[in-house]
Structure formats: C-alpha cells, structure tokens
Design a protein around this motif. Structure first.
Motif, mmCIF file in Angstrom:
data_model
loop_
_atom_site.group_PDB
_atom_site.id
_atom_site.type_symbol
_atom_site.label_atom_id
_atom_site.label_comp_id
_atom_site.label_asym_id
_atom_site.label_seq_id
_atom_site.Cartn_x
_atom_site.Cartn_y
_atom_site.Cartn_z
ATOM 1 N N TYR A 1 1.021 -1.126 0.247
ATOM 2 C CA TYR A 1 -0.455 -0.234 -0.157
ATOM 3 C C TYR A 1 0.775 0.810 -0.083
ATOM 4 C CZ TYR A 1 -3.461 -3.900 1.730
ATOM 5 O OH TYR A 1 -4.231 -4.617 1.558
ATOM 6 N N VAL A 2 0.551 2.051 -1.038
ATOM 7 C CA VAL A 2 0.935 3.288 -0.900
ATOM 8 C C VAL A 2 -0.263 4.694 -1.004
ATOM 9 C CG1 VAL A 2 3.482 4.580 -1.781
ATOM 10 C CG2 VAL A 2 2.996 2.512 -1.988
ATOM 11 N N PHE A 3 0.102 5.333 -0.072
ATOM 12 C CA PHE A 3 -0.909 5.881 -0.220
ATOM 13 C C PHE A 3 -0.130 7.606 0.206
ATOM 14 C CE2 PHE A 3 -1.334 3.469 3.497
ATOM 15 C CZ PHE A 3 -2.042 4.795 4.578
ATOM 16 N N GLY A 4 -1.536 7.933 0.664
ATOM 17 C CA GLY A 4 -1.064 9.725 1.416
ATOM 18 C C GLY A 4 -2.149 11.020 1.346
ATOM 19 N N ALA A 5 -1.720 12.325 1.327
ATOM 20 C CA ALA A 5 -2.531 13.275 1.628
ATOM 21 C C ALA A 5 -1.927 14.634 1.024
ATOM 22 C CB ALA A 5 -2.499 13.414 2.875
ATOM 23 N N VAL A 6 -2.925 15.658 0.916
ATOM 24 C CA VAL A 6 -1.836 16.644 0.310
ATOM 25 C C VAL A 6 -2.786 17.698 1.015
ATOM 26 C CG1 VAL A 6 -2.049 18.289 -2.123
ATOM 27 C CG2 VAL A 6 -1.711 15.842 -2.220
ATOM 28 N N ILE A 7 -1.967 18.973 1.392
ATOM 29 C CA ILE A 7 -2.515 19.402 2.577
ATOM 30 C C ILE A 7 -2.139 21.296 1.805
ATOM 31 C CG2 ILE A 7 -3.089 18.708 4.384
ATOM 32 C CD1 ILE A 7 -0.615 19.798 6.010
ATOM 33 N N SER A 8 -2.847 22.133 1.811
ATOM 34 C CA SER A 8 -2.597 23.100 1.045
ATOM 35 C C SER A 8 -1.682 24.052 2.727
ATOM 36 C CB SER A 8 -4.156 24.307 0.463
ATOM 37 O OG SER A 8 -4.227 24.640 1.904
ATOM 38 N N MET B 1 -5.511 23.659 15.303
ATOM 39 C CA MET B 1 -6.493 24.053 14.044
ATOM 40 C C MET B 1 -6.855 24.395 13.035
ATOM 41 S SD MET B 1 -10.617 22.047 14.638
ATOM 42 C CE MET B 1 -11.165 24.051 15.038
ATOM 43 N N TYR B 2 -7.160 24.004 11.382
ATOM 44 C CA TYR B 2 -7.113 25.046 10.866
ATOM 45 C C TYR B 2 -7.446 24.224 9.448
ATOM 46 C CZ TYR B 2 -2.421 23.231 9.906
ATOM 47 O OH TYR B 2 -1.223 22.470 9.743
ATOM 48 N N PRO B 3 -8.973 24.671 8.608
ATOM 49 C CA PRO B 3 -8.725 24.564 7.360
ATOM 50 C C PRO B 3 -7.999 24.485 6.810
ATOM 51 C CG PRO B 3 -10.023 26.629 7.949
ATOM 52 C CD PRO B 3 -8.864 26.352 9.512
ATOM 53 N N CYS B 4 -8.143 23.829 5.675
ATOM 54 C CA CYS B 4 -6.991 24.572 4.407
ATOM 55 C C CYS B 4 -7.555 23.139 3.326
ATOM 56 C CB CYS B 4 -5.396 24.282 4.737
ATOM 57 S SG CYS B 4 -4.959 22.229 5.370
ATOM 58 N N LYS B 5 -7.452 23.197 2.270
ATOM 59 C CA LYS B 5 -7.252 21.744 1.166
ATOM 60 C C LYS B 5 -6.730 20.875 1.624
ATOM 61 C CE LYS B 5 -7.993 25.603 -2.636
ATOM 62 N NZ LYS B 5 -8.033 25.922 -3.767
ATOM 63 N N VAL B 6 -7.771 19.618 1.404
ATOM 64 C CA VAL B 6 -6.931 17.905 1.875
ATOM 65 C C VAL B 6 -7.819 17.879 1.135
ATOM 66 C CG1 VAL B 6 -6.546 16.495 3.572
ATOM 67 C CG2 VAL B 6 -6.827 19.020 4.637
ATOM 68 N N ASN C 1 -11.481 12.864 -3.065
ATOM 69 C CA ASN C 1 -11.442 13.536 -2.089
ATOM 70 C C ASN C 1 -12.136 13.437 -0.890
ATOM 71 O OD1 ASN C 1 -11.625 15.633 -4.471
ATOM 72 N ND2 ASN C 1 -12.545 14.355 -5.715
ATOM 73 N N LEU C 2 -12.536 14.358 -0.231
ATOM 74 C CA LEU C 2 -12.982 14.794 1.144
ATOM 75 C C LEU C 2 -12.767 16.335 1.234
ATOM 76 C CD1 LEU C 2 -9.422 14.281 3.533
ATOM 77 C CD2 LEU C 2 -11.067 12.269 2.851
ATOM 78 N N TYR C 3 -14.352 15.915 2.299
ATOM 79 C CA TYR C 3 -15.604 16.857 2.212
ATOM 80 C C TYR C 3 -15.875 17.226 4.084
ATOM 81 C CZ TYR C 3 -16.263 14.185 -2.004
ATOM 82 O OH TYR C 3 -16.205 14.213 -3.486
ATOM 83 N N GLY C 4 -16.578 18.809 3.296
ATOM 84 C CA GLY C 4 -16.910 19.334 4.873
ATOM 85 C C GLY C 4 -15.965 19.446 6.069
ATOM 86 N N GLN C 5 -16.325 18.741 6.736
ATOM 87 C CA GLN C 5 -14.922 18.993 8.161
ATOM 88 C C GLN C 5 -14.091 17.971 8.287
ATOM 89 O OE1 GLN C 5 -15.640 20.881 10.961
ATOM 90 N NE2 GLN C 5 -17.619 21.754 10.134
ATOM 91 N N GLU C 6 -14.137 17.189 7.066
ATOM 92 C CA GLU C 6 -13.009 16.635 6.654
ATOM 93 C C GLU C 6 -11.507 17.479 6.255
ATOM 94 O OE1 GLU C 6 -14.447 13.462 5.068
ATOM 95 O OE2 GLU C 6 -14.302 11.893 6.876
ATOM 96 N N GLN C 7 -11.648 18.557 5.952
ATOM 97 C CA GLN C 7 -11.269 19.591 4.629
ATOM 98 C C GLN C 7 -10.938 19.979 5.948
ATOM 99 O OE1 GLN C 7 -10.455 20.055 1.803
ATOM 100 N NE2 GLN C 7 -11.049 18.645 0.732
ATOM 101 N N ILE C 8 -9.839 19.826 6.678
ATOM 102 C CA ILE C 8 -9.165 20.159 8.213
ATOM 103 C C ILE C 8 -8.085 19.567 8.724
ATOM 104 C CG2 ILE C 8 -9.917 18.579 10.017
ATOM 105 C CD1 ILE C 8 -10.562 21.573 11.131
ATOM 106 N N VAL C 9 -6.566 20.611 9.349
ATOM 107 C CA VAL C 9 -5.671 19.820 10.111
ATOM 108 C C VAL C 9 -5.106 19.743 11.225
ATOM 109 C CG1 VAL C 9 -3.513 19.805 9.736
ATOM 110 C CG2 VAL C 9 -4.142 19.503 7.647
ATOM 111 N N TYR C 10 -4.896 19.324 11.769
ATOM 112 C CA TYR C 10 -4.811 19.136 13.836
ATOM 113 C C TYR C 10 -3.419 19.184 13.568
ATOM 114 C CZ TYR C 10 -10.147 18.186 14.457
ATOM 115 O OH TYR C 10 -11.073 18.396 14.485
ATOM 116 N N ALA C 11 -2.610 19.836 14.322
ATOM 117 C CA ALA C 11 -0.933 20.144 14.393
ATOM 118 C C ALA C 11 -1.016 20.262 15.970
ATOM 119 C CB ALA C 11 -0.075 21.118 13.606
#
Length: 227
Positions: free
Chosen positions: A95-102, A116-121, A137-147
């Motif tokens: 398995y090779v997968f991942g995420a893109v965050i803006s 916690m901050y919204p961004c394109k995910v 593609n992710l939708y709604g509240q899933e367009q977010i990153v926590y660090a």
C-alpha cells in the motif's frame, strides 16, 4: 545503464503486479527526473504528478523521509519547516497512499498545545487499492488539519489530517503521542471511497488504506509541491 533519475524519453507502459495479479498500469511520459532522495518510483511519481494536475515542469522536492532523517516528530518538523503545500506519502507493504495539504504544518503558540486550521485537504492512493493512482476527495469537516506543538498531542497523535489520518498515533486518547511518527491510524468513510476500491475494509465499509486501521508504516515521506 540509465540511472533512476534519468528522464524517460519513450512512451512506456508499466504494469504493476501484486501476489500474481495485475493491480495497475501507467503510461510514463517524458519525466524530467525524480526528486533527489525520494522514495517514489517512476510509476508512483508519474501517478502523483497526474493527480496534482501537473505537467512536465511540475517540481516536487523531497523534504523528509523517516528512513533517512529520523522517525520523531521533531525530525519531521525540523526538515519541513514552513513549506507549503505539502504531500505526505505513506508506505506499508503493497500500500502506497497519502495526503495533500495546502497550508503546511502550523504550530500552536504553546509547545504543549495544538492548533486546528481549515485548508484544502485530499487523499490519494498510488498503489494497492485501485487499478491506477487515484484522488480521494474529502468533504465538509474533513477539510481540516490538526497539528500539535513539539511537546503536545492531538487525540494521542502529533498530526491529524483530513479528520481520519493520524501520524504519531499512540492509541492513548488523551495521553501522549507515540515516539515514532510512523505509528499511524487511518480509515476512510465509505461515502468518500471512489468506486473500484479493492483494498482492505472494516465491517462498516470504512476503507483502510494502510491495510488495517492501526499500523506501523514502513516509510513516511513529505514532499514540497512547487506550483
């Protein structure tokens, strides 16, 4: 013999197999060369560039690899800095997968807190789940990153991407994160999973891109996407 980073000058069809079955193929088009130090194969790199809607001049710079630069959250932060946008690549077996965050990784004011901050995910699969690399593609509240801060945590992890991808996951809930950033938790709700998915699932149809909900990744790489 041509080196791994040499440009691909001819149209080549690469067939990817696993356990004796065909799981994908891709046509390689005149690549400019793989990023220095990357774990990506030519197949994976071509697929990722296509998902990013890039072209032959699109540049990806490999900033961090666990196998090269260390496996702690500090190691990741020191290498990535304030670069954005970022591409996270996770490897676990086939398995090779991942995420893109803006927005990159933002740190909270307090080293023991989190932000916690919204961004394109969006997420992607490069191998092991579909016939070819694909965008999720992710939708709604899933367009977010926590660090988390360097001494903090978010739900027992260092980083939480798109609602359901945790890096540095300890499984301790309100406790401290894992010492190793490769300790992961991931699942994707059924409504976000494109058709044609052949990877592992839970009974409730959640897709498990890493093969199971909790796992220790073989490698995590972070790349800077130069748009």
């Amino acid at each position: 013999m041509a080196t791994r980073r040499s440009a691909v000058l001819l149209l080549i069809t690469v067939v990817l197999t696993a356990a004796g079955r065909v799981v994908g193929q891709v046509h390689l088009r005149g690549l400019q060369g793989l990023p220095d130090g990357t774990s990506l194969s030519a197949f994976e790199y071509e697929g990722l560039v296509r998902l990013l809607k890039g072209n032959d001049t699109t540049r990806l710079t490999s900033l961090y690899r666990t196998s090269v630069h260390g496996t702690t959250y500090d190691d990741l932060l020191d290498r990535v800095g304030d670069a954005k946008p970022l591409v996270f690549v996770v490897r676990n077996g086939e398995y090779v997968f991942g995420a893109v965050i803006s927005e990159g990784i933002r740190l909270p004011d307090s080293s023991t807190g989190y932000v916690m901050y919204p961004c394109k995910v969006w997420w992607f699969s490069l191998a092991g789940h579909f016939e070819k690399p694909i965008k999720i593609n992710l939708y709604g509240q899933e367009q977010i990153v926590y660090a988390a801060g360097r001494e903090g945590h978010i739900d027992g992890a260092n980083v939480r991407i798109g609602g359901r991808m945790w890096l540095g996951w300890s499984g301790l809930g309100p406790g401290r994160p894992a010492d190793d950033i490769r300790s992961c938790r991931q699942y994707t709700t059924g409504r976000n999973v494109p058709s044609g998915y052949t990877g592992e699932r839970e009974e409730d149809e959640d897709a498990l891109l890493g093969g199971s909900k909790d796992f220790m990744a073989e490698e995590i790489e972070v790349l800077h996407w130069v748009q």
